[in-house]
Design an enzyme around this catalytic site. Structure first.
Site, PDB file in Angstrom:
ATOM      1  N   LYS A  67      96.822  17.290  54.680  1.00  5.73           N
ATOM      2  CA  LYS A  67      95.986  18.306  53.942  1.00  5.73           C
ATOM      3  C   LYS A  67      94.687  18.394  54.199  1.00  5.73           C
ATOM      4  O   LYS A  67      93.677  17.721  54.291  1.00  5.73           O
ATOM      5  CB  LYS A  67      96.239  18.277  52.590  1.00  5.73           C
ATOM      6  CG  LYS A  67      96.005  19.378  50.993  1.00  5.73           C
ATOM      7  CD  LYS A  67      96.239  19.380  50.124  1.00  5.73           C
ATOM      8  CE  LYS A  67      95.688  20.109  49.386  1.00  5.73           C
ATOM      9  NZ  LYS A  67      96.187  20.032  47.635  1.00  5.73           N
ATOM     10  N   ARG A 117      97.471  19.315  37.016  1.00  3.94           N
ATOM     11  CA  ARG A 117      96.660  19.407  35.759  1.00  3.94           C
ATOM     12  C   ARG A 117      96.915  20.093  34.526  1.00  3.94           C
ATOM     13  O   ARG A 117      95.866  20.079  34.100  1.00  3.94           O
ATOM     14  CB  ARG A 117      96.496  20.632  36.472  1.00  3.94           C
ATOM     15  CG  ARG A 117      95.330  20.435  37.995  1.00  3.94           C
ATOM     16  CD  ARG A 117      95.107  21.081  39.007  1.00  3.94           C
ATOM     17  NE  ARG A 117      94.589  21.721  40.307  1.00  3.94           N
ATOM     18  CZ  ARG A 117      94.613  22.507  42.126  1.00  3.94           C
ATOM     19  NH1 ARG A 117      94.374  24.238  40.981  1.00  3.94           N
ATOM     20  NH2 ARG A 117      94.692  22.385  42.758  1.00  3.94           N
ATOM     21  N   GLU A 148     104.632  22.808  45.043  1.00  5.59           N
ATOM     22  CA  GLU A 148     103.583  21.385  45.125  1.00  5.59           C
ATOM     23  C   GLU A 148     103.015  22.112  43.901  1.00  5.59           C
ATOM     24  O   GLU A 148     102.604  22.843  43.679  1.00  5.59           O
ATOM     25  CB  GLU A 148     103.068  21.449  45.876  1.00  5.59           C
ATOM     26  CG  GLU A 148     101.643  20.496  45.559  1.00  5.59           C
ATOM     27  CD  GLU A 148     100.240  20.571  46.485  1.00  5.59           C
ATOM     28  OE1 GLU A 148      99.513  19.788  45.726  1.00  5.59           O
ATOM     29  OE2 GLU A 148     100.166  20.885  47.532  1.00  5.59           O
TER      30      GLU A 148
END
Length: 207
Positions: A129, A45, A41
């Site tokens: 999640k 960012r 994943e």
């Protein structure tokens, strides 16, 4: 609706990775795969995250690459265009969830409360999640959620380590965990791919 369950079954640990330098992207992915962890994943960012994602998608076909930290529909579109095979959000809004579901890739929306779990469940998703796992209540919280909503399975992420991962993985409603410990910043910046492979091997053994 794309099957998220198949994504969560790839590895007991999904590495949550932030890459500053796109030149590190392919070596990091290969190091993880060499250790038996064939999923990543990649968080959005950094300004260069999509470049890194595209490089992994194009050059490391034996690893499933997803985009994390999806906050807007535009980010979801850009990630899929760059080659993301699944999408992960830290939280979710109705409009963001609608858009991600329209893209026909597996979606892992972030939840932290029972109300959020119920809202996502109403949309037909039963895999989510749980974030931030540690601060939000940890294994005991997830165990408690399992009573009223046993049909939901989770990938808890946030504050999890190799030492604490088994506490989550033993729960019947946890399919895998997300962890950033597999790709320490110092190892990435110094090009210590062997360390990442060894950490991946330890994580894969949790199965």
């Amino acid at each position: 609706m794309a099957d998220t369950t198949s994504v969560l079954d790839v590895s007991p640990v999904i590495p949550v990775v932030t890459i500053e330098d796109p030149q590190h992207a392919v070596p990091v992915a290969r190091a993880l795969a060499d250790g038996g962890v064939r999923i990543i994943e990649l968080t959005l960012r950094t300004d260069t995250a999509l470049t890194s994602l595209k490089a992994i998608a194009n050059e490391v076909p034996d690893i499933l690459v997803g985009a994390g930290t999806i906050l807007t529909p535009g980010q979801a579109d850009a990630a899929v265009a760059a080659g993301a095979q699944f999408l992960v959000s830290p939280g979710v809004t109705p409009s963001l969830l609608d858009h991600m579901l329209s893209l026909e890739v597996p979606v892992l929306p972030g939840v932290a409360t029972v109300g959020e779990v119920m809202a996502v469940l109403e949309r037909g998703l039963d895999t989510m999640k749980f974030f931030p796992a540690g601060p939000a209540g940890g294994p005991s919280y997830l165990a408690a959620i399992g009573a009223p909503v046993p049909q939901v399975t989770f990938c808890p992420t946030g504050g999890i380590s190799l030492a604490t991962a088994p506490d989550y993985l033993k729960l019947p409603n946890v399919r895998c965990v997300g962890g950033s410990w597999l790709t320490p910043r110092a190892a990435v910046e110094s090009g210590d791919w062997q360390q990442i492979t060894e950490l991946a091997r330890e994580a894969a053994a949790l199965a």
